[in-house]
Write an enzyme that holds these catalytic residues in place. Structure first.
Site, PDB file in Angstrom:
ATOM      1  N   GLU A 132      71.624-111.308 -18.083  1.00  0.00           N
ATOM      2  CA  GLU A 132      71.922-109.870 -18.009  1.00  0.00           C
ATOM      3  C   GLU A 132      71.601-109.386 -16.602  1.00  0.00           C
ATOM      4  O   GLU A 132      70.601-109.792 -16.009  1.00  0.00           O
ATOM      5  CB  GLU A 132      71.081-109.115 -19.047  1.00  0.00           C
ATOM      6  N   CYS A 165      84.008-103.882 -27.431  1.00  0.00           N
ATOM      7  CA  CYS A 165      84.201-102.479 -27.789  1.00  0.00           C
ATOM      8  C   CYS A 165      85.580-101.988 -27.367  1.00  0.00           C
ATOM      9  O   CYS A 165      85.876-100.804 -27.460  1.00  0.00           O
ATOM     10  CB  CYS A 165      83.108-101.610 -27.162  1.00  0.00           C
ATOM     11  N   CYS A 167      74.065 -81.042 -35.587  1.00  0.00           N
ATOM     12  CA  CYS A 167      75.138 -82.035 -35.609  1.00  0.00           C
ATOM     13  C   CYS A 167      74.884 -83.073 -36.702  1.00  0.00           C
ATOM     14  O   CYS A 167      73.829 -83.717 -36.746  1.00  0.00           O
ATOM     15  CB  CYS A 167      75.227 -82.722 -34.252  1.00  0.00           C
ATOM     16  N   GLN A 210      73.340-100.340 -28.942  1.00  0.00           N
ATOM     17  CA  GLN A 210      74.416 -99.770 -29.735  1.00  0.00           C
ATOM     18  C   GLN A 210      73.958 -98.466 -30.383  1.00  0.00           C
ATOM     19  O   GLN A 210      72.813 -98.328 -30.792  1.00  0.00           O
ATOM     20  CB  GLN A 210      74.849-100.751 -30.826  1.00  0.00           C
TER      21      GLN A 210
END
Length: 390
Positions: free
Chosen positions: A275, A349, A102, A225
């Site tokens: 978080e 996003c 890939c 990310q």
């Protein structure tokens, strides 16, 4: 296995030619046949349309993500048969499609996939048969740091699979010496998820993601990310905005392993990261200690933290939010809208949920916006905006 060549010349002309796509074996990169310049133009047009009511004063140039070799994490489904596994995806009939060549994966990941396949073949473990609900090997997750170090996670169905892989870990370390973190995850349930809750470490604890200014530590279930170069661009842009507004105190909500907080930290700025993942918070603390940064990281719900502290002396000059696709939602939007926080940086996003959240905060105007093409050859993107209280 034969694939059409992936050559640098194809990248020079704005296209990545992929044999898997052309043969109909993998369609994950839905826009791969569109010239990359056109992909960027289409994303810009769509994002500007979605955010039209927010009316950003300035659109900065899009940060491009690259044609190939950009994806730092591979989520490989195991297919085939014992002794002849495939690593890639499953087709509509749940048959394995091997994607070891890939072109969007980093070279370090492409290089290790055949080695992983040979290792798994030697174990004799059966790939999990989704239709029959039997077998052992479900997924292999591989994450590559810029240094070339790897984190490898095997997802298996039962304790037997874990025991077999544990017994052969010495061989694995021999053939993949740059695997600094190796773990086995147990997913006994038959459901469409990529991992279970139980993780056993075979080597290391966290992958050191060495970026340009900061080293982040990724544990097996940490989020990062998928495009390292674009992530660095995003972190630097947000840090530039925070510096420009001269924030003396900063919250990084949904901080993950601390990327935004650590990039924005300075001796003159109080930084707090929040978080929900305790693993991610521990990783952020390790990075801060290594860098000698005085930053506070707390495990908890971002919305609850904001509601409890925005009306106190803890209220910062600037808040960074980097939520999942659903956005920050009505409660956190309302909490920010009703307080005197001067600036907000929102990294999203999902421009659609971003637009909804911005509409809930009319006290703020969007002074700058920038698209970050985190996911080339797909319709997905990251967009960051700088908000200033009117």
């Amino acid at each position: 296995m034969t694939t059409l060549p992936l050559t640098p010349a194809s990248a020079d002309h704005g296209h990545l030619h992929c044999g898997y796509f052309e043969r109909g074996e993998c369609r994950s990169c839905a826009l791969i046949e569109t010239h990359y310049g056109q992909q960027i133009a289409d994303k810009e047009a769509w994002c500007r349309e979605v955010l039209a009511e927010a009316a950003p004063r300035v659109w900065l140039p899009t940060f491009a993500g690259g044609l190939r070799d950009f994806r730092n994490r591979a989520k490989l489904a195991v297919g085939g048969s014992a002794g002849n596994v495939t690593l890639g995806i499953l087709d509509q009939e749940f048959h394995g499609v091997d994607l070891r060549d890939c072109g969007i994966q980093t070279p370090a990941i492409r290089a290790v996939i055949p080695v992983l396949a040979d290792f798994l073949d030697a174990t004799g473990l059966e790939p999990y048969d989704v239709a029959a609900r039997r077998g052992e090997l479900k997924f292999v997750h591989v994450t590559a740091a810029p240094s070339g170090e790897l984190m490898i996670r095997f997802v298996v169905r039962t304790q037997h699979g874990l025991d077999v892989l544990r017994s052969r870990k010495g061989r694995l370390f021999e053939v993949i010496p740059n695997a600094s973190v190796v773990s086995v995850n147990l997913l006994p349930e038959h459901k469409a998820v990529l991992e279970g809750s139980r993780e056993e470490m075979l080597r290391g604890e966290s992958l050191r993601m060495n970026l340009d200014r900061v080293d982040l530590h990724l544990r097996p279930q940490s989020f990062f990310q998928t495009n390292t170069a674009v992530a660095i661009g995003l972190y630097n842009q947000v840090a530039e905005w925070v510096d420009a507004v001269e924030a003396s105190s900063l919250w990084d909500l949904y901080c993950g392993v601390g990327g935004f907080a650590l990039y924005c930290a300075s001796p003159a700025r109080r930084v707090t990261g929040v978080e929900v993942s305790e693993q991610a918070i521990e990783s952020a603390k390790v990075s801060a200690a290594e860098l000698g940064i005085e930053a506070r990281f707390l495990a908890g719900d971002a919305t609850e933290f904001a509601e409890e502290n925005l009306s106190t002396d803890e209220r910062p000059d600037c808040v960074i939010v980097n939520p999942p696709r659903r956005g920050i939602g009505a409660r956190l939007s309302a909490a920010l809208e009703s307080t005197g926080v001067e600036h907000i940086v929102y990294s999203s996003c999902n421009p659609v949920s971003l637009a909804k959240d911005l509409a809930r905060m009319p006290a703020y105007e969007v002074t700058q916006a920038r698209i970050f093409d985190m996911f080339p050859h797909t319709k997905h993107l990251e967009v960051a905006v700088l908000l200033q209280r009117r």
